[in-house]
Design a protein around this motif. Structure first.
Motif, PDB file in Angstrom:
ATOM      1  N   ALA A  25     -51.881   6.202  14.089  1.00 15.10           N
ATOM      2  CA  ALA A  25     -52.351   4.818  13.955  1.00 15.10           C
ATOM      3  C   ALA A  25     -52.458   4.182  15.342  1.00 15.10           C
ATOM      4  CB  ALA A  25     -51.401   4.024  13.067  1.00 15.10           C
ATOM      5  N   LYS A  26     -53.559   4.455  16.029  1.00 19.01           N
ATOM      6  CA  LYS A  26     -53.791   3.841  17.331  1.00 19.01           C
ATOM      7  C   LYS A  26     -53.981   2.341  17.158  1.00 19.01           C
ATOM      8  CE  LYS A  26     -54.111   5.514  20.686  1.00 19.01           C
ATOM      9  NZ  LYS A  26     -55.287   6.290  21.122  1.00 19.01           N
ATOM     10  N   ALA A  27     -53.211   1.580  17.930  1.00 17.51           N
ATOM     11  CA  ALA A  27     -53.298   0.116  17.860  1.00 17.51           C
ATOM     12  C   ALA A  27     -53.429  -0.447  19.264  1.00 17.51           C
ATOM     13  CB  ALA A  27     -52.063  -0.462  17.174  1.00 17.51           C
ATOM     14  N   TYR A  28     -54.143  -1.552  19.353  1.00 17.28           N
ATOM     15  CA  TYR A  28     -54.317  -2.219  20.637  1.00 17.28           C
ATOM     16  C   TYR A  28     -53.662  -3.602  20.540  1.00 17.28           C
ATOM     17  CZ  TYR A  28     -57.595   1.635  21.194  1.00 17.28           C
ATOM     18  OH  TYR A  28     -58.148   2.881  21.254  1.00 17.28           O
ATOM     19  N   ASP A  29     -54.360  -4.648  20.885  1.00 17.90           N
ATOM     20  CA  ASP A  29     -53.774  -5.992  20.832  1.00 17.90           C
ATOM     21  C   ASP A  29     -53.950  -6.609  19.455  1.00 17.90           C
ATOM     22  OD1 ASP A  29     -52.929  -6.008  23.525  1.00 17.90           O
ATOM     23  OD2 ASP A  29     -54.953  -6.529  24.181  1.00 17.90           O
ATOM     24  N   TRP A  30     -52.895  -7.272  18.997  1.00 17.62           N
ATOM     25  CA  TRP A  30     -52.920  -7.990  17.724  1.00 17.62           C
ATOM     26  C   TRP A  30     -53.092  -9.479  17.973  1.00 17.62           C
ATOM     27  CZ3 TRP A  30     -53.393  -4.986  13.613  1.00 17.62           C
ATOM     28  CH2 TRP A  30     -52.919  -3.663  13.682  1.00 17.62           C
ATOM     29  N   ASN A  31     -53.389 -10.210  16.918  1.00 14.73           N
ATOM     30  CA  ASN A  31     -53.524 -11.676  17.004  1.00 14.73           C
ATOM     31  C   ASN A  31     -54.584 -12.098  18.008  1.00 14.73           C
ATOM     32  OD1 ASN A  31     -51.267 -11.828  15.218  1.00 14.73           O
ATOM     33  ND2 ASN A  31     -49.886 -11.619  16.967  1.00 14.73           N
ATOM     34  N   THR A  32     -55.731 -11.422  17.949  1.00 16.10           N
ATOM     35  CA  THR A  32     -56.816 -11.724  18.881  1.00 16.10           C
ATOM     36  C   THR A  32     -57.819 -12.715  18.297  1.00 16.10           C
ATOM     37  OG1 THR A  32     -58.127  -9.883  18.038  1.00 16.10           O
ATOM     38  CG2 THR A  32     -56.660  -9.418  19.897  1.00 16.10           C
ATOM     39  N   GLY A  33     -57.636 -13.059  17.033  1.00 15.59           N
ATOM     40  CA  GLY A  33     -58.579 -13.949  16.363  1.00 15.59           C
ATOM     41  C   GLY A  33     -59.548 -13.206  15.477  1.00 15.59           C
ATOM     42  N   ALA A  34     -59.540 -11.883  15.554  1.00 21.97           N
ATOM     43  CA  ALA A  34     -60.459 -11.093  14.737  1.00 21.97           C
ATOM     44  C   ALA A  34     -60.034 -11.077  13.274  1.00 21.97           C
ATOM     45  CB  ALA A  34     -60.538  -9.662  15.267  1.00 21.97           C
ATOM     46  N   GLY A  35     -58.752 -11.247  13.017  1.00 20.68           N
ATOM     47  CA  GLY A  35     -58.237 -11.205  11.652  1.00 20.68           C
ATOM     48  C   GLY A  35     -56.839 -10.632  11.650  1.00 20.68           C
ATOM     49  N   LYS A  36     -56.097 -10.903  10.598  1.00 24.51           N
ATOM     50  CA  LYS A  36     -54.685 -10.521  10.538  1.00 24.51           C
ATOM     51  C   LYS A  36     -54.457  -9.032  10.707  1.00 24.51           C
ATOM     52  CE  LYS A  36     -50.520 -11.261   7.783  1.00 24.51           C
ATOM     53  NZ  LYS A  36     -49.957 -11.865   6.549  1.00 24.51           N
ATOM     54  N   PHE A  37     -55.299  -8.208  10.119  1.00 22.53           N
ATOM     55  CA  PHE A  37     -55.094  -6.771  10.144  1.00 22.53           C
ATOM     56  C   PHE A  37     -56.080  -6.060  11.063  1.00 22.53           C
ATOM     57  CE2 PHE A  37     -53.486  -7.817   5.734  1.00 22.53           C
ATOM     58  CZ  PHE A  37     -52.150  -7.785   6.104  1.00 22.53           C
ATOM     59  N   TYR A  38     -56.603  -6.807  12.024  1.00 20.02           N
ATOM     60  CA  TYR A  38     -57.520  -6.238  13.000  1.00 20.02           C
ATOM     61  C   TYR A  38     -56.820  -6.093  14.346  1.00 20.02           C
ATOM     62  CZ  TYR A  38     -61.509  -7.012   9.890  1.00 20.02           C
ATOM     63  OH  TYR A  38     -62.396  -6.985   8.841  1.00 20.02           O
ATOM     64  N   THR A  39     -57.028  -4.959  14.989  1.00 15.22           N
ATOM     65  CA  THR A  39     -56.498  -4.740  16.331  1.00 15.22           C
ATOM     66  C   THR A  39     -57.689  -4.503  17.260  1.00 15.22           C
ATOM     67  OG1 THR A  39     -54.973  -3.403  17.671  1.00 15.22           O
ATOM     68  CG2 THR A  39     -56.183  -2.256  15.937  1.00 15.22           C
ATOM     69  N   GLU A  40     -57.604  -5.050  18.469  1.00 11.44           N
ATOM     70  CA  GLU A  40     -58.747  -5.003  19.382  1.00 11.44           C
ATOM     71  C   GLU A  40     -58.347  -4.563  20.783  1.00 11.44           C
ATOM     72  OE1 GLU A  40     -62.226  -8.004  18.326  1.00 11.44           O
ATOM     73  OE2 GLU A  40     -60.444  -9.077  19.022  1.00 11.44           O
ATOM     74  N   ASP A  41     -59.234  -3.789  21.390  1.00  9.54           N
ATOM     75  CA  ASP A  41     -59.142  -3.487  22.814  1.00  9.54           C
ATOM     76  C   ASP A  41     -60.337  -4.174  23.466  1.00  9.54           C
ATOM     77  OD1 ASP A  41     -58.874  -2.482  25.361  1.00  9.54           O
ATOM     78  OD2 ASP A  41     -58.522  -0.423  24.722  1.00  9.54           O
ATOM     79  N   ARG A  42     -60.052  -5.142  24.304  1.00 10.27           N
ATOM     80  CA  ARG A  42     -61.141  -5.910  24.926  1.00 10.27           C
ATOM     81  C   ARG A  42     -61.364  -5.548  26.383  1.00 10.27           C
ATOM     82  NH1 ARG A  42     -60.238 -12.072  22.495  1.00 10.27           N
ATOM     83  NH2 ARG A  42     -60.848 -11.574  20.345  1.00 10.27           N
ATOM     84  N   ARG A  43     -60.705  -4.468  26.848  1.00 14.47           N
ATOM     85  CA  ARG A  43     -60.909  -4.047  28.230  1.00 14.47           C
ATOM     86  C   ARG A  43     -62.331  -3.516  28.418  1.00 14.47           C
ATOM     87  NH1 ARG A  43     -55.739  -0.187  28.604  1.00 14.47           N
ATOM     88  NH2 ARG A  43     -56.318   0.030  26.402  1.00 14.47           N
ATOM     89  N   GLU A  44     -62.915  -3.812  29.556  1.00 14.78           N
ATOM     90  CA  GLU A  44     -64.289  -3.409  29.828  1.00 14.78           C
ATOM     91  C   GLU A  44     -64.428  -1.890  29.723  1.00 14.78           C
ATOM     92  OE1 GLU A  44     -67.734  -3.833  33.299  1.00 14.78           O
ATOM     93  OE2 GLU A  44     -65.796  -4.847  33.517  1.00 14.78           O
ATOM     94  N   GLY A  45     -65.429  -1.457  28.976  1.00 14.43           N
ATOM     95  CA  GLY A  45     -65.661  -0.039  28.787  1.00 14.43           C
ATOM     96  C   GLY A  45     -64.812   0.585  27.708  1.00 14.43           C
ATOM     97  N   ARG A  46     -63.927  -0.216  27.117  1.00 13.13           N
ATOM     98  CA  ARG A  46     -63.035   0.286  26.063  1.00 13.13           C
ATOM     99  C   ARG A  46     -63.141  -0.560  24.792  1.00 13.13           C
ATOM    100  NH1 ARG A  46     -58.519   3.393  27.851  1.00 13.13           N
ATOM    101  NH2 ARG A  46     -58.578   3.850  30.069  1.00 13.13           N
ATOM    102  N   GLU A  47     -64.088  -1.457  24.762  1.00 17.15           N
ATOM    103  CA  GLU A  47     -64.156  -2.426  23.670  1.00 17.15           C
ATOM    104  C   GLU A  47     -64.222  -1.751  22.305  1.00 17.15           C
ATOM    105  OE1 GLU A  47     -66.059  -4.508  27.262  1.00 17.15           O
ATOM    106  OE2 GLU A  47     -66.080  -2.509  26.377  1.00 17.15           O
ATOM    107  N   VAL A  48     -63.300  -2.127  21.450  1.00 16.10           N
ATOM    108  CA  VAL A  48     -63.311  -1.623  20.083  1.00 16.10           C
ATOM    109  C   VAL A  48     -62.492  -2.565  19.213  1.00 16.10           C
ATOM    110  CG1 VAL A  48     -61.256  -0.132  20.324  1.00 16.10           C
ATOM    111  CG2 VAL A  48     -62.993   0.427  18.616  1.00 16.10           C
ATOM    112  N   THR A  49     -62.932  -2.761  17.999  1.00 11.05           N
ATOM    113  CA  THR A  49     -62.199  -3.554  17.009  1.00 11.05           C
ATOM    114  C   THR A  49     -61.973  -2.658  15.793  1.00 11.05           C
ATOM    115  OG1 THR A  49     -63.213  -5.625  17.739  1.00 11.05           O
ATOM    116  CG2 THR A  49     -62.223  -5.596  15.544  1.00 11.05           C
TER     117      THR A  49
END
Length: 326
Positions: free
Chosen positions: A253-277
């Motif tokens: 279960a790869k996880a990045y940052d939580w509580n980004t505003g995407a949604g409660k159960f969404y994890t996001e990587d917002r680093r340039e070149g790594r963007e994924v939700t």
């Protein structure tokens, strides 16, 4: 390649843990509180603490031997080791004995060892490919001793070659390693780890070409960039659906940052070149829907929270979704 025959001392070393590996594979997943079967159990991947253990990134240093203690502090009873954290200790029986002692002392199971930096199993050079297989044997032996069910490897080849040729080469190296894994009662599982391995159709094609009962996939929720420089991202949900029939006893279960505003159960990587939700609920429905109920390992790589806080956040999400989806 000359068949691998353990020496008498090595045979004694391996014999100590064979039974525990078999027992782990048969263990039911049951909720102690309610006496009913849970959807899955939660484990911790050591890479979640890579900054602390490898002493980088400004995190408080952590000794590899204390990893199981940290896992237990979260109430987690299964761990996935990373060979980089004890790279020169694979044949150190005293050190491995201390690892096993600490596992038992904390009531934690060693599930697998993630293996990197041992060469390319799909190397186009026959001698190098065989050497890569040989390099992994010590990790198979260490995994047996620690009571693990698998080692995780990479299906890497020369990325300049046509994909079909890379597939054949990777399958050749993997098959040879699976033969060795079979001798020890271990699975050899491949992670989608970038490049062609993150293409679901390609990696499942490798599985078919290996054609061995010990081969499998360790699907990682977030590693689906086939070409990061070109921003080529394989559909994570499609990839997970393609990988699940090949899963043995582990999911990451790869996880990045939580509580980004995407949604409660969404994890996001917002680093340039790594963007994924990633939609964890959607992914877990795929995993559960495939009939999987083993361990799902937390592998946190976020940058907003500390490693410990990131593990805690991911654990809370997995627990909440496990309850909600039951």
């Amino acid at each position: 390649m000359t068949p691998h025959r353990p020496s008498p001392s090595r045979r004694s070393f391996l014999k100590l843990a064979t039974a525990s590996a078999a027992a782990l594979a048969a263990a039911p997943v049951v909720s102690a509180a309610e006496g009913k079967k849970e959807l899955f159990k939660i484990s911790l991947a050591e890479w979640s603490l890579n900054k602390r253990i490898l002493k980088r990134g400004g995190e408080e240093p952590l000794d590899h031997l204390d990893f199981v203690k940290v896992a237990r502090s979260f109430g987690i009873d299964g761990v996935e080791y990373v060979n980089q954290m004890f790279f020169d200790k694979a044949k150190d029986h005293a050190y491995l004995g201390e690892m096993k002692k600490r596992q038992e002392g904390e009531g934690v199971k060693g599930l697998l060892i993630m293996c990197d930096r041992e060469g390319n199993l799909g190397d186009p050079d026959d001698a190098k490919r065989k050497l890569t297989v040989e390099n992994h044997l010590k990790w198979l032996d260490a995994a047996v001793f620690l009571g693990c069910h698998s080692i995780r490897v990479n299906a890497a080849s020369n990325p300049k070659l046509p994909a079909e040729e890379q597939l054949k080469l990777a399958a050749d190296g993997l098959h040879a390693l699976c033969v060795e894994g079979d001798k020890r009662g271990l699975f050899v599982v491949v992670e989608n780890h970038g490049g062609t391995s993150s293409n679901g159709k390609w990696l499942t094609g490798v599985m078919k070409a290996v054609n061995h009962p010990r081969v499998g996939v360790l699907p990682d929720f977030g590693n689906f960039y086939t070409n990061r420089e070109a921003s080529e991202l394989y559909n994570p949900y499609q990839g997970m659906r393609e990988f699940m029939p090949w899963v043995k006893q582990a999911v990451s279960a790869k996880a990045y940052d939580w509580n980004t505003g995407a949604g409660k159960f969404y994890t996001e990587d917002r680093r340039e070149g790594r963007e994924v939700t990633l939609d964890f609920e959607r992914i877990l429905k795929i995993v559960i829907g495939a009939g999987y109920n083993g361990y799902i390992g937390i592998e946190h790589e976020g940058v907003k929270a500390s490693e410990m806080d990131g593990i805690k956040q991911t654990l809370e999400v997995l627990k909440e979704l496990r309850s909600a989806l039951a």
